[in-house]
Scaffold this motif. Structure first.
Motif, PDB file in Angstrom:
ATOM      1  N   ILE A 143       0.869  -1.271  -0.143  1.00  0.00           N
ATOM      2  CA  ILE A 143      -0.222  -0.053   0.026  1.00  0.00           C
ATOM      3  C   ILE A 143       0.910   1.129  -0.121  1.00  0.00           C
ATOM      4  CG2 ILE A 143      -1.579   1.239   1.294  1.00  0.00           C
ATOM      5  CD1 ILE A 143      -2.629  -1.182   2.391  1.00  0.00           C
ATOM      6  N   MET A 146      -4.980   6.394  -0.357  1.00  0.00           N
ATOM      7  CA  MET A 146      -4.283   5.153  -0.295  1.00  0.00           C
ATOM      8  C   MET A 146      -4.344   4.569  -1.779  1.00  0.00           C
ATOM      9  SD  MET A 146      -4.636   3.171   3.025  1.00  0.00           S
ATOM     10  CE  MET A 146      -6.406   2.733   3.332  1.00  0.00           C
ATOM     11  N   LEU A 154      -3.828   0.803  -3.676  1.00  0.00           N
ATOM     12  CA  LEU A 154      -3.705  -0.543  -3.417  1.00  0.00           C
ATOM     13  C   LEU A 154      -3.483  -1.363  -4.499  1.00  0.00           C
ATOM     14  CD1 LEU A 154      -6.233   0.562  -1.451  1.00  0.00           C
ATOM     15  CD2 LEU A 154      -5.220  -1.282  -0.010  1.00  0.00           C
TER      16      LEU A 154
END
Length: 188
Positions: A127, A142, A144
């Motif tokens: 991440i 974030m 991912l």
């Protein structure tokens, strides 16, 4: 993991290589729990506190690999990247972060903060992201790699007191500081 019924076999896809720092189980990496990390960050000079701790551990290193790992971590701190293993609920996560410098000509208030981070979780995968506090408003972005991680964290994000944005990253997610096998860069 997918099953091919015709061939009666299982196949693995979307596998990622572990960050170099985590590839050897023989290399002890200094780890912290959240309380220790908070102590370092709340000290008068977190960078110096981190450096001092790493230098202490280097002085007591018992193997070449341990010394190299600690030297790399010290070099990362010199480049303002803090690296540690965070231990939480019997699970270890490689965690790197650094304060983002404001762009030239951009006004920065003392209370405004932008922190870039990278984490390598065992089950969620890598991440990367940014934590921002601007005019008292907290934001978390974030990126991912895995779709399932994105879905899981969407539910978890709702419980936090922070405005959050989650994105699926198409490319490779890399650590903020890559570790090398040598202290000297003879190519550069």
């Amino acid at each position: 993991m997918k099953e091919d019924v015709k061939l009666k076999s299982l196949s693995l896809s979307q596998l990622l290589e572990k960050p170099q720092l985590l590839q050897s189980k023989k290399t002890p990496i200094p780890n912290m729990n959240l309380q220790k990390l908070e102590h370092v960050l709340s000290s008068e000079n977190p960078k110096e506190t981190m450096k001092f701790g790493l230098l202490e551990k280097m002085a007591n290193a018992t193997t070449k690999q341990e010394f190299m790992t600690l030297s790399n971590m010290l070099q990362a701190v010199n480049e303002n990247v803090f690296t540690t293993l965070l231990t939480h609920d019997n699970s270890e996560t490689l965690f790197q972060f650094k304060k983002r410098k404001s762009k030239e000509g951009e006004e920065e208030k003392v209370e405004d903060v932008k922190i870039d981070f990278y984490a390598a979780f065992e089950h969620l995968g890598p991440i990367e992201g940014v934590i921002e506090v601007i005019d008292g408003v907290k934001k978390l972005s974030m990126y991912l790699y895995y779709e399932n991680s994105l879905k899981f964290l969407e539910n978890e994000l709702k419980s936090l007191d922070i405005e959050g944005f989650l994105y699926k990253k198409k490319g490779r997610i890399t650590p903020l500081y890559e570790y090398g096998e040598s202290l000297l860069d003879l190519k550069g």
